[in-house]
Design a protein around this motif. Structure first.
Motif, PDB file in Angstrom:
ATOM      1  N   GLU A 144       0.831  -1.196   0.000  1.00 55.44           N
ATOM      2  CA  GLU A 144       0.000   0.000   0.000  1.00 55.44           C
ATOM      3  C   GLU A 144       0.876   1.261   0.000  1.00 55.44           C
ATOM      4  O   GLU A 144       2.057   1.212   0.346  1.00 55.44           O
ATOM      5  N   PRO A 145       0.306   2.416  -0.358  1.00 56.79           N
ATOM      6  CA  PRO A 145       1.065   3.663  -0.262  1.00 56.79           C
ATOM      7  C   PRO A 145       1.549   3.918   1.165  1.00 56.79           C
ATOM      8  O   PRO A 145       0.870   3.594   2.138  1.00 56.79           O
ATOM      9  N   TRP A 146       2.711   4.495   1.268  1.00 57.19           N
ATOM     10  CA  TRP A 146       3.288   4.822   2.577  1.00 57.19           C
ATOM     11  C   TRP A 146       4.158   6.072   2.436  1.00 57.19           C
ATOM     12  O   TRP A 146       4.449   6.519   1.327  1.00 57.19           O
ATOM     13  N   GLY A 147       4.547   6.627   3.552  1.00 58.70           N
ATOM     14  CA  GLY A 147       5.397   7.796   3.520  1.00 58.70           C
ATOM     15  C   GLY A 147       6.063   8.022   4.863  1.00 58.70           C
ATOM     16  O   GLY A 147       5.796   7.324   5.835  1.00 58.70           O
ATOM     17  N   TRP A 148       6.920   9.010   4.896  1.00 62.10           N
ATOM     18  CA  TRP A 148       7.563   9.383   6.165  1.00 62.10           C
ATOM     19  C   TRP A 148       7.957  10.854   6.107  1.00 62.10           C
ATOM     20  O   TRP A 148       7.998  11.463   5.047  1.00 62.10           O
TER      21      TRP A 148
END
Length: 351
Positions: A144-148
């Motif tokens: 799934e899309p993810w980020g930081w």
């Protein structure tokens, strides 16, 4: 614990040695950032993992700021040595050597502000070089899309990944106060000095006819215009187009862009520059407001189909600089996400 001040000071020598030795640029594998995020998360333990983790589709991810205030996530103060090492490794992989230096130097400037603002109430707590937070959005171990994000005073770096690739590094904010340290052991340090100097070289290279187009205001705005929470809507690009520039001026503009976009790792830099070229380098516009004299308030903007970059140095007698890079259609990966969700509607609830 290793202080940001020590790291930033030492890194000047490290970068200088690397340039002197003409070391080759290391191209970062597209999966390296994901692995670095997972490696950092694996050091946290249950409590800090909960503290660091937020929904990808939730409001926290797009709620960015650059003022000195508390954030959500895991603070440098929360981390032990192992966790800090992993966090620094993540920064080194996400950024270029110059970008890593700038990020650490920006953090370290709060130590100088403690000294310069010693009489300010609560300065010891407000001006803290470790008052920066890491936050994770979604699950980097999933498809799934993810980020930081890393964020604190004068630094907000936001990375968004869709279908396994990091597709957005914007909004990206770097700020410096002071823009130039004028006393103390690091007097003369200008973290964003190259950006300012290249832009000034470009505006002062203009002919009188070009200046009439490039100069959009006699007085610089008090800050960058596309602030957090403000819609990015500049209308048609203002200023001098790259098409109207000489070859030498185009080279200056390319160098300025490379200095800003080159704060990120080689892969992210090349992707952003390729997108810029595909959209048409000639469509870029360079605009200036305020004085062209060193030490006086000024502002510049680079505006094209894929980006808006603003730089402002007017506060504190033109010794307090803000630099922000936006992708109007793809901040926080919005454009890629829209396409991803259109192709995979059952993933719209990505967490």
């Amino acid at each position: 614990m290793i202080s940001c001040v020590f790291l930033a000071t030492c890194f000047v020598a490290i970068v200088a040695d690397a340039h002197e030795a003409h070391e080759p640029v290391v191209v970062v594998d597209s999966d390296a950032m994901r692995q670095a995020v997972l490696a950092w998360r694996s050091t946290l333990g249950p409590e800090l993992t909960r503290q660091a983790s937020f929904e990808f589709a939730g409001p926290v991810r797009t709620d960015w700021h650059f003022v000195p205030k508390d954030r959500l996530g895991v603070n440098w103060h929360d981390m032990n040595l192992e966790q800090r090492r992993a966090a620094h490794n993540l920064l080194r992989i996400a950024l270029s050597s110059q970008g890593y230096f700038k990020a650490l130097a920006i953090m370290s400037l709060d130590e100088d502000l403690r000294r310069l603002e010693a009489s300010r109430p609560n300065a010891q707590n407000v001006r803290d070089p470790e008052r920066y937070w890491f936050a994770l959005f979604g699950d980097p171990s999933s498809d799934e899309p993810w980020g930081w994000r890393i964020e604190g005073h004068h630094l907000s770096l936001n990375f968004s990944s869709v279908t396994g690739q990091v597709v957005s590094v914007t909004p990206a904010f770097f700020g410096t106060n002071p823009a130039e340290l004028r006393d103390g052991p690091r007097a003369g340090l200008r973290v964003l000095g190259t950006e300012e100097d290249l832009a000034r070289d470009l505006i002062t290279s203009c002919t009188p006819a070009q200046l009439k187009t490039a100069m959009i205001a006699e007085t610089a705005p008090g800050d960058v215009i596309a602030l957090p929470g403000v819609e990015i809507n500049f209308g048609e690009p203002e200023g001098l187009s790259a098409e109207e520039m000489t070859d030498a001026q185009q080279a200056l503009l390319r160098n300025l862009l490379d200095e800003i976009i080159g704060n990120f790792n080689a892969e992210l830099r090349e992707r952003a520059l390729d997108e810029l070229e595909d959209a048409g380098f000639d469509k870029l516009h360079f605009a200036w407001a305020g004085s062209v004299e060193v030490g006086k308030g000024h502002y510049f903007r680079i505006h094209g189909p894929t980006l808006v970059i603003e730089y402002d140095n007017t506060q504190n007698n033109a010794n307090h600089a803000h630099l922000v890079w936006h992708s109007p259609d793809n901040n926080f990966g919005a454009d890629y996400l829209q396409r991803h969700y259109a192709e995979s509607p059952h993933h719209q609830s990505a967490k």
